[in-house]
Design a protein around this motif. Structure first.
Motif, PDB file in Angstrom:
ATOM      1  N   ALA A  30       0.822  -1.214   0.000  1.00  0.00           N
ATOM      2  CA  ALA A  30       0.000   0.000   0.000  1.00  0.00           C
ATOM      3  C   ALA A  30       0.855   1.263   0.000  1.00  0.00           C
ATOM      4  O   ALA A  30       0.610   2.195  -0.766  1.00  0.00           O
ATOM      5  N   MET A  31       1.887   1.303   0.848  1.00  0.00           N
ATOM      6  CA  MET A  31       2.654   2.545   1.030  1.00  0.00           C
ATOM      7  C   MET A  31       3.659   2.809  -0.087  1.00  0.00           C
ATOM      8  O   MET A  31       4.132   3.937  -0.238  1.00  0.00           O
ATOM      9  N   SER A  32       4.035   1.775  -0.830  1.00  0.00           N
ATOM     10  CA  SER A  32       5.012   1.948  -1.904  1.00  0.00           C
ATOM     11  C   SER A  32       4.382   2.493  -3.178  1.00  0.00           C
ATOM     12  O   SER A  32       5.080   2.910  -4.096  1.00  0.00           O
ATOM     13  N   GLY A  33       3.052   2.459  -3.265  1.00  0.00           N
ATOM     14  CA  GLY A  33       2.378   2.830  -4.495  1.00  0.00           C
ATOM     15  C   GLY A  33       2.105   1.641  -5.405  1.00  0.00           C
ATOM     16  O   GLY A  33       1.428   1.787  -6.428  1.00  0.00           O
ATOM     17  N   LEU A  34       2.597   0.454  -5.034  1.00  0.00           N
ATOM     18  CA  LEU A  34       2.369  -0.727  -5.889  1.00  0.00           C
ATOM     19  C   LEU A  34       0.873  -1.006  -6.066  1.00  0.00           C
ATOM     20  O   LEU A  34       0.405  -1.240  -7.188  1.00  0.00           O
ATOM     21  N   ALA A  80      -1.947   1.372   6.955  1.00  0.00           N
ATOM     22  CA  ALA A  80      -1.271   2.327   6.075  1.00  0.00           C
ATOM     23  C   ALA A  80      -2.254   2.870   5.070  1.00  0.00           C
ATOM     24  O   ALA A  80      -3.179   2.170   4.642  1.00  0.00           O
ATOM     25  N   PRO A  81      -2.052   4.139   4.652  1.00  0.00           N
ATOM     26  CA  PRO A  81      -2.822   4.656   3.527  1.00  0.00           C
ATOM     27  C   PRO A  81      -2.395   3.948   2.244  1.00  0.00           C
ATOM     28  O   PRO A  81      -1.241   3.552   2.116  1.00  0.00           O
ATOM     29  N   ILE A  82      -3.334   3.784   1.308  1.00  0.00           N
ATOM     30  CA  ILE A  82      -2.966   3.300  -0.023  1.00  0.00           C
ATOM     31  C   ILE A  82      -2.465   4.514  -0.789  1.00  0.00           C
ATOM     32  O   ILE A  82      -3.246   5.388  -1.171  1.00  0.00           O
ATOM     33  N   MET A  83      -1.167   4.596  -0.949  1.00  0.00           N
ATOM     34  CA  MET A  83      -0.565   5.819  -1.452  1.00  0.00           C
ATOM     35  C   MET A  83      -0.391   5.789  -2.969  1.00  0.00           C
ATOM     36  O   MET A  83      -0.093   4.764  -3.562  1.00  0.00           O
ATOM     37  N   SER A  84      -0.605   6.942  -3.599  1.00  0.00           N
ATOM     38  CA  SER A  84      -0.311   7.096  -5.023  1.00  0.00           C
ATOM     39  C   SER A  84       1.143   7.542  -5.155  1.00  0.00           C
ATOM     40  O   SER A  84       1.793   7.918  -4.177  1.00  0.00           O
ATOM     41  N   ILE A  85       1.658   7.470  -6.386  1.00  0.00           N
ATOM     42  CA  ILE A  85       3.090   7.671  -6.587  1.00  0.00           C
ATOM     43  C   ILE A  85       3.524   9.079  -6.162  1.00  0.00           C
ATOM     44  O   ILE A  85       4.618   9.257  -5.627  1.00  0.00           O
ATOM     45  N   ASP A  86       2.668  10.085  -6.365  1.00  0.00           N
ATOM     46  CA  ASP A  86       3.052  11.436  -5.934  1.00  0.00           C
ATOM     47  C   ASP A  86       3.193  11.520  -4.420  1.00  0.00           C
ATOM     48  O   ASP A  86       4.042  12.247  -3.902  1.00  0.00           O
ATOM     49  N   VAL A 105       4.061   8.912  -2.474  1.00  0.00           N
ATOM     50  CA  VAL A 105       5.256   8.129  -2.113  1.00  0.00           C
ATOM     51  C   VAL A 105       6.518   8.968  -2.287  1.00  0.00           C
ATOM     52  O   VAL A 105       7.386   9.011  -1.408  1.00  0.00           O
ATOM     53  N   THR A 106       6.596   9.669  -3.439  1.00  0.00           N
ATOM     54  CA  THR A 106       7.836  10.391  -3.746  1.00  0.00           C
ATOM     55  C   THR A 106       8.052  11.613  -2.849  1.00  0.00           C
ATOM     56  O   THR A 106       9.147  12.156  -2.826  1.00  0.00           O
ATOM     57  N   ASP A 165       7.002  11.433   0.523  1.00  0.00           N
ATOM     58  CA  ASP A 165       6.826  10.962   1.897  1.00  0.00           C
ATOM     59  C   ASP A 165       8.090  11.229   2.724  1.00  0.00           C
ATOM     60  O   ASP A 165       9.198  10.922   2.287  1.00  0.00           O
ATOM     61  N   PRO A 166       7.912  11.802   3.934  1.00  0.00           N
ATOM     62  CA  PRO A 166       9.096  12.169   4.720  1.00  0.00           C
ATOM     63  C   PRO A 166       9.978  10.991   5.112  1.00  0.00           C
ATOM     64  O   PRO A 166      11.195  11.146   5.231  1.00  0.00           O
ATOM     65  N   HIS A 167       9.375   9.830   5.318  1.00  0.00           N
ATOM     66  CA  HIS A 167      10.173   8.654   5.674  1.00  0.00           C
ATOM     67  C   HIS A 167      10.845   8.053   4.438  1.00  0.00           C
ATOM     68  O   HIS A 167      12.058   7.874   4.399  1.00  0.00           O
ATOM     69  N   ILE A 168      10.025   7.773   3.414  1.00  0.00           N
ATOM     70  CA  ILE A 168      10.518   7.054   2.235  1.00  0.00           C
ATOM     71  C   ILE A 168      11.477   7.932   1.425  1.00  0.00           C
ATOM     72  O   ILE A 168      12.590   7.510   1.087  1.00  0.00           O
ATOM     73  N   ALA A 169      11.028   9.147   1.113  1.00  0.00           N
ATOM     74  CA  ALA A 169      11.879  10.040   0.329  1.00  0.00           C
ATOM     75  C   ALA A 169      12.921  10.716   1.208  1.00  0.00           C
ATOM     76  O   ALA A 169      14.024  11.030   0.755  1.00  0.00           O
ATOM     77  N   GLY A 170      12.578  10.917   2.492  1.00  0.00           N
ATOM     78  CA  GLY A 170      13.480  11.599   3.404  1.00  0.00           C
ATOM     79  C   GLY A 170      14.557  10.661   3.943  1.00  0.00           C
ATOM     80  O   GLY A 170      15.562  10.423   3.286  1.00  0.00           O
ATOM     81  N   ASP A 171      14.289  10.104   5.114  1.00  0.00           N
ATOM     82  CA  ASP A 171      15.329   9.308   5.776  1.00  0.00           C
ATOM     83  C   ASP A 171      15.821   8.121   4.971  1.00  0.00           C
ATOM     84  O   ASP A 171      16.995   7.771   5.030  1.00  0.00           O
TER      85      ASP A 171
END
Lengths: 397, 397
Positions: free
Chosen positions: A145-149, B314-320, B322-323, B325-331
Motif C-alpha cells: 500500500a505505502m510503496s504505491g504498488l 497504512a494509507p494506499i498511497m499514489s506515486i506522488d 510516495v515520492t 513521503d518524509p520517511h521514504i523520500a526523506g530518511d
C-alpha cells in the motif's frame, strides 16, 4: 562433490514468518550452513500456519528446507551467552524483528561486533532501521500500500489491488540476500563485517522502476491501466474461447506479423495503427479487434499460431497448470520433492537461481523444532548431553 | 573513502531494456565498475523509450546510472577480438539476449572461459537456457501470465491481473544479482567462474511462495481474492472518506484492539469472530463492519487512530504521495537527485539495500552513447586515439 556456492558461510538465522526465512532459504539452497534459531516450545509462528500436510506446516517446510534447527531462549542470560559464543564462530546473523528488539536483548549489531568484528548483521523490517516510521509494524500488505504498488495494480475505475503473493516480503528477502553477499565480498577486501538494513517498503518502491520515473519526470501520476503497458500496444491480455492469453507485440514488426496471423493485412497498413505511439493512443480500438480473433480460437490454438509467427505470447496459467508444465516443472525443476519425517514425500518450490558449477538444490527437509540441538551445540560449542539436558530443563533450549 | 562493497569487480554489461540493466544497476550502485557495452549508433533500445526529459530517456537514465558506457559492434571480427581482450581483464559478463545469441557470435560461455576461466557469465532470459521453451521470447507480461502470478492477482469474478510494474523483470534482475554474488564467493573457494542462468518465468514462480504450496499440498487451485489474505482477517483494504487504507489485524489481540478503536467492544467477544479461522470464514461480514467505521473518517484520521493502538495500517498511497513521503523520500533516501549533462538535474529511484560500512549511492549519471570509449578502451586495452578513430570509422565502435 558440489557443496554449493556458499558452503564456507555459517549463518545464525533468527528470522521468522516470510521475508527473513525466504532470504536465508536462498542462502541455504546455495550451500550455506544455516542454523535456524527458534523459541523453545513454540518455534516460528509459521509452524502453526497452513497449508498443512499430516499436521506439518507446508508454509514452514518450504521456507526452511536445507536449514538446521535449534531452540534457544534469547531472553535468558544463559541463552544470550550461548548466542554470543555462536556469534564468535559465525559469518552472518540474520533477523527480522521490529527495530530495537535485538538491542533490548543486549544483542544488537554494536554488541555482536565487539565479540566478532567480521560478523555481518542483516535485518529485514517493514520500514527499515532509520526514519520516523521505523517502529511501525510492517506486514506485506502495508508495504504494497505505502510503496504505491497497489495504486498502480488493477483496472481503470476499479480498486487499488494487492499483488496475489506477499511480494513485499519476497522482494525484501531477495534484496537482503544481495546485501549479505555484497557484504561478504566487501569483507574479503576490508576484513570487517557490516550491517545490512532492508525494508519491505523500500524494496517495493525500488520495484516500481518506470512507474516512479513517469511521475518524477513528467509529473503525471501513474494510474491503474489493467493489463496493458504504458509504452507499447498490443501488449495486453485477450480472451479466447476457453480462457485468457497475453500477447506482447511490442514493436511495429511484431504488430505486422500479428495482423498476418489474424488474416487482417489491411490493419498492418492502417495509418491509425502504424507506429507504436499510434497503437498506444488507439489501444481501446485495437483490443476488441484482436479479441475478435482470439475469441474464435482456443487458448492452445491461438498461442500456437501466434507463437509460430515469432510473436511473444502465453496462456494465462493457473497454479495447477504451472506445477505440471513440462518446461517449468520439468527441465527448470521449479517443483522438487523432499522426504519429510512427519509430512512424508512433499513437493516444494525449487530454487530459481541456476548455477552451472555449484548448483543449488534441496538436500534436506525443514527441521523439526530443536532437531539439531545436540549436533549444533555439540559441534560449535562442545556442549555435552548432560549440559544440554540441564539447559533444556531450565528453559534455555 | 568508501568505494562500495563491490569495488573490486569489473563487469562487462551487454544487457538491454530492463531485467539485465536492473541487475547491473544494483552492482554499479554498490561500487562495481560496470562497463555498459552498447551497439554503435543506436545503443540500448530504452534510449528511445519514454518518459523523456530534455529528449533524454528517464527509463535509461534510471537503470544505467553509475555505469560507464562504450560502443562495440560484436558482429565485426575486430569487435569480437576487442571483447575477448576485455573478458581477459574482467570478472563478470552479464547479458540478456535470447539463448544462443552469444554462441552464434562465437562469444558463448564456453568460448569466454577459454580466455579467462575465472570469468562469471550471467544470463537473464524469459525462460532460461534449458528446456523446451528456451527459444521463446519472454517479456515481463509473458512471465506474469505463465507463472500463475496473474491468475492469483485481482478480484473474485474479475479478470486475471498484471501487477502494475514489470515485476517479472525486477524479480529476475534481483535474482541474477544473487547468483552473480554467490558465484563470486564460490570463485574465492574454487578459483574458477561459472555460468548463472536466471529466467523471468522461474523468478515469478519462486515468488509465489504459499500460493504454490496451497495447490501442491491441498490440491486447491488458488483463486483471485482481491486484497484480502488467505490465512487471516481483517488483513485487507477498506474505504475511508477520502481514499483507501489497509489494515493488518493479523492476530486475535490486534482484532480486539481494532474493535476498541472502532468502539465496538461487543464484536471482540462475538463468538463468530473469536479466532483467526473464524474471522477468515466470516470475512464477508467483517469487511462492511470495519468499513462502516473507516468511511466515517479521513484516511489520515483512521490511520492515526489505528496506528496509536499498535495495529499495522497504512494509507494506499499514489506515486506522488510516495515520492514526497518524509520517511521514504526523506530518511530512507529512496529518491535521489543526479546531474545529467543533457537532462539536467533529475531525480532517480535510490538504492534500497542499505549497507552501513560501504553504502550504495548514485555517484554518476548514466553515460551518453560511447561516452567512455576513450577512457575504457585506453585503460583496459591501451588503445590510443588514432586507433579509436580508425575503429570508429570502420563501424567497430
Amino acid at each position: 562433490m558440489n557443496k554449493g556456492a556458499l558452503s564456507n558461510l555459517v549463518v545464525l538465522d533468527l528470522t521468522r514468518v516470510l521475508a527473513g526465512p525466504f532470504c536465508t532459504m536462498l542462502l541455504a539452497d546455495m550451500g550455506a550452513d544455516v542454523v535456524k534459531i527458534e523459541r523453545p516450545d513454540t518455534g516460528d509462528d509459521t509452524r502453526q500456519m497452513g497449508p498443512f500436510v499430516n499436521g506439518e506446516s507446508a508454509y514452514y517446510m518450504n521456507l526452511n528446507r536445507n536449514k538446521r534447527g535449534v531452540t534457544l531462549n534469547l531472553k535468558s542470560e544463559k541463552g544470550k551467552k550461548i548466542f554470543l559464543d555462536m556469534v564468535k564462530k559465525a559469518d552472518l546473523v540474520v533477523e527480522n524483528y521490529r527495530p530495537g528488539t535485538m538491542e533490548k536483548l543486549g544483542l544488537g549489531y554494536e554488541e555482536l561486533r565487539k565479540v566478532n568484528d567480521r560478523i555481518i548483521y542483516a535485518a529485514v523490517s517493514g520500514f527499515g532501521h532509520t526514519g520516523p516510521y521505523k517502529m511501525k509494524p510492517g506486514y506485506d500488505i502495508i508495504a504494497q500500500a505505502m510503496s504505491g504498488l497497489m495504486s498502480t495494480t488493477g483496472w481503470p475505475g476499479g480498486e487499488p489491488t494487492r499483488t496475489g503473493t506477499a511480494m513485499g516480503d519476497v522482494l525484501a528477502g531477495l534484496s537482503c540476500a544481495i546485501g549479505i553477499l555484497a557484504a561478504v565480498n566487501s569483507r574479503e577486501l576490508t576484513g570487517v563485517g557490516q550491517k545490512v538494513d532492508v525494508a519491505l517498503v523500500d524494496s517495493a518502491v525500488a520495484s516500481l522502476e518506470i512507474i516512479n520515473m513517469i511521475y518524477l519526470v513528467e509529473g503525471r501520476v501513474p494510474q491503474r491501466i489493467g493489463n496493458r503497458y504504458e509504452s507499447t500496444y498490443p501488449y495486453d491480455s485477450f480472451k479466447a474461447m476457453d480462457g485468457g492469453l497475453v500477447i506482447g507485440a511490442a514493436n511495429d514488426k511484431l504488430w505486422q506479423s500479428l495482423c498476418e496471423v489474424m488474416e487482417r493485412p489491411e490493419l498492418a497498413e492502417d495509418p491509425r495503427y502504424l507506429r507504436v505511439r499510434d497503437r498506444v493512443s488507439h489501444h481501446e480500438e485495437i483490443k476488441p479487434v484482436v479479441e475478435e480473433w482470439t475469441e474464435k480460437h482456443t487458448v492452445e490454438d491461438a498461442c500456437r499460431l501466434i507463437d509460430q509467427a515469432g510473436i511473444p505470447c502465453a496462456p494465462i496459467m493457473s497454479i495447477d497448470q504451472v506445477t505440471s508444465d513440462p518446461h517449468i516443472a520439468g527441465d527448470r525443476e521449479m517443483f522438487v520433492p523432499v522426504e519429510h519425517p512427519v509430512a512424508g514425500k512433499t513437493t516444494l518450490t525449487g530454487n530459481h537461481i541456476k548455477l552451472s558449477g555449484t548448483p543449488a538444490g534441496i538436500r534436506t527437509a525443514s527441521p523439526t523444532l530443536g532437531e539439531h540441538n545436540r549436533e549444533v551445540f555439540g559441534e560449535m560449542l562442545g556442549i555435552g548431553d548432560t549440559d544440554l539436558q540441564l539447559l533444556r530443563s531450565e528453559g534455555v533450549l
